[in-house]
Design a protein around this motif. Structure first.
Motif, PDB file in Angstrom:
ATOM      1  N   MET A   1       0.690  -1.237  -0.104  1.00  0.00           N
ATOM      2  CA  MET A   1       0.064  -0.185   0.023  1.00  0.00           C
ATOM      3  C   MET A   1       0.979   1.180   0.098  1.00  0.00           C
ATOM      4  N   ARG A   2       2.209   0.999   0.258  1.00  0.00           N
ATOM      5  CA  ARG A   2       2.850   2.369   0.191  1.00  0.00           C
ATOM      6  C   ARG A   2       4.395   2.055  -0.434  1.00  0.00           C
ATOM      7  N   MET A   3       4.994   0.978  -0.652  1.00  0.00           N
ATOM      8  CA  MET A   3       6.212   0.797  -1.511  1.00  0.00           C
ATOM      9  C   MET A   3       6.091   1.591  -2.648  1.00  0.00           C
TER      10      MET A   3
ATOM     11  N   ALA B   1      -8.279  -0.007  -2.325  1.00  0.00           N
ATOM     12  CA  ALA B   1      -7.981  -0.672  -0.998  1.00  0.00           C
ATOM     13  C   ALA B   1      -7.604  -0.252   0.283  1.00  0.00           C
ATOM     14  N   ASN B   2      -7.339   1.101   0.268  1.00  0.00           N
ATOM     15  CA  ASN B   2      -7.023   1.848   1.366  1.00  0.00           C
ATOM     16  C   ASN B   2      -8.446   1.925   1.968  1.00  0.00           C
ATOM     17  N   VAL B   3      -9.671   1.979   1.286  1.00  0.00           N
ATOM     18  CA  VAL B   3     -10.996   2.388   1.798  1.00  0.00           C
ATOM     19  C   VAL B   3     -11.423   0.816   2.500  1.00  0.00           C
ATOM     20  N   LEU B   4     -11.051  -0.128   1.662  1.00  0.00           N
ATOM     21  CA  LEU B   4     -11.993  -1.304   1.987  1.00  0.00           C
ATOM     22  C   LEU B   4     -11.114  -2.193   3.171  1.00  0.00           C
ATOM     23  N   MET B   5     -10.021  -2.138   3.379  1.00  0.00           N
ATOM     24  CA  MET B   5      -9.262  -2.900   4.136  1.00  0.00           C
ATOM     25  C   MET B   5      -9.661  -2.738   5.476  1.00  0.00           C
TER      26      MET B   5
END
Length: 403
Positions: A22-24, A115-119
């Motif tokens: 998510m950040r790499m 993905a940020n929202v759903l995790m």
């Protein structure tokens, strides 16, 4: 180990692998900015917007993540986001057109936004009472992944094959090497989950509630969005401006590098410590105490530079813990997983809109005044919002939306 316990372990592994990606892919841009600029014949400042594109994309795309989830299901939507993330990472590294760099970055930002929202919603759905602990590890993985992305980008770009360096394209591509592993793990978990659901309920599943618009009318959702936004603003201000502040005080490059590294390491530790602190009585005070300590830290950083590393440790620990607390609040204060997805989308849309402005306003205030006292006002404003939202949320209110 029982079958449900094994399933939770594998679900946790899949969540952790997703978090690593998510950040790499976005963290590797900064160290290579000069190399990219040189290859394009432009200044690094001209490419500065490249680092802001993910934040702006997150703000624009986040509100639509819940709609996609309602249509395709959370697990399938995360799978799709990982596929798009992989495509964007490859597209960004194609060197035959400058447009690839920008369009690939937009695609990466859109995939990460979903993905940020759903995790957080998926963690709430799958881990229940273990949500704070899992969100703590998830938040720490975000910070650790950013450090990994930063660390590998330059060595890979400078590695030589046949006497020639691989270049920034390879450095950026390397930041996505773990995406296929995360995608495979997520596919296995999602497929097993779908089979279990089919066995448990052979009838057609009920459609997901349409809560995407209703969430914007919830006062509690707005409080969570303000808390998330203020937290994000503070983090990006500190992450962007600690190094320039240290340089302006005469710190060496080595000392400045140590300072920013220490900030991110402490952020990881803070993310891991937050779930432990949330177990104690009076835990609701933690969401208020964190911005208060940050306020002391940023005032100290600006006005008492002799203890710079003390302030950096305090800021790093509190920023990491605040991220973990923010994501945990979104999950815990939502009545169900679909509501959590909607609240997460709203919170991150509002949060990253504010966060994208924070470092810019801080820099503008510095340019205007030539010092660090006026920029301090920007941080104080964000932290005041952070404290205020956290104080109101102490009462345990939850977001409940009509289907």
């Amino acid at each position: 180990m029982s079958t449900p316990s094994k399933r939770l372990v594998w679900q946790f592994v899949a969540v952790f692998l997703v978090a690593l990606n998510m950040r790499m892919t976005i963290a590797g841009v900064g160290p290579l900015l000069n190399d990219i600029a040189d290859s394009r014949g432009v200044s690094a400042g001209t490419l500065g917007l490249l680092a802001s594109i993910p934040l702006l994309t997150w703000a624009a795309v986040s509100p639509f993540a819940q709609t996609l989830s309602a249509r395709f299901g959370m697990d399938r939507t995360v799978t799709l986001s990982l596929v798009v993330l992989a495509l964007g990472t490859v597209w960004r590294s194609l060197d035959f057109s400058t447009a690839n760099l920008w369009l690939g970055t937009v695609l990466i930002g859109a995939a990460l936004a979903v993905a940020n929202v759903l995790m957080p919603a998926i963690v709430k759905r799958d881990f229940g009472p273990r949500t704070p602990a899992v969100m703590g590890v998830y938040s720490a993985a975000l910070g650790g992944a950013a450090g990994i992305g930063t660390a590998i980008a330059i060595p890979v770009s400078r590695a030589e094959v046949a006497g020639r360096p691989l270049g920034w394209e390879a450095g950026l591509l390397a930041t996505g090497l773990t995406i296929p592993i995360a995608l495979l793990a997520w596919l296995l978990i999602a497929e097993r989950g779908a089979r279990r659901a089919a066995r448990a309920a052979p009838a057609a599943p009920a459609p997901a509630p349409r809560v995407g618009r209703a969430v914007w009318r919830s006062k509690t959702a707005w409080l969570l969005a303000c808390y998330m936004g203020a937290q994000s603003t503070s983090f990006y201000i500190f992450a962007t401006w600690i190094a320039p502040i240290m340089f302006s005080r005469g710190a060496s490059a080595a000392m400045t590098s140590t300072g920013i590294t220490l900030f991110h390491i402490c952020g990881m530790l803070g993310s891991l410590l937050a779930p432990l602190l949330l177990r104690f009585d009076g835990r609701s005070l933690l969401q208020v105490a964190l911005p208060v300590i940050q306020l002391v830290g940023v005032v100290g950083l600006v006005l008492a530079p002799s203890a710079t590393f003390v302030w950096i440790v305090a800021l790093g620990l509190c920023c990491g813990a605040a991220l973990s607390v923010s994501l945990t609040l979104i999950a815990q204060r939502s009545s169900d997983a679909h509501t959590a997805a909607a609240v997460s989308g709203m919170s991150q849309a509002v949060g990253y809109s504010i966060a994208a402005l924070g470092p810019v306003l801080f820099g503008w205030a510095h340019d205007l005044s030539g010092g660090w006292a006026l920029p301090l006002v920007v941080s104080v404003a964000a932290l005041t919002l952070h404290v205020s939202a956290g104080w109101i949320l102490r009462d345990g209110r939850a977001v409940r939306l009509a289907n």
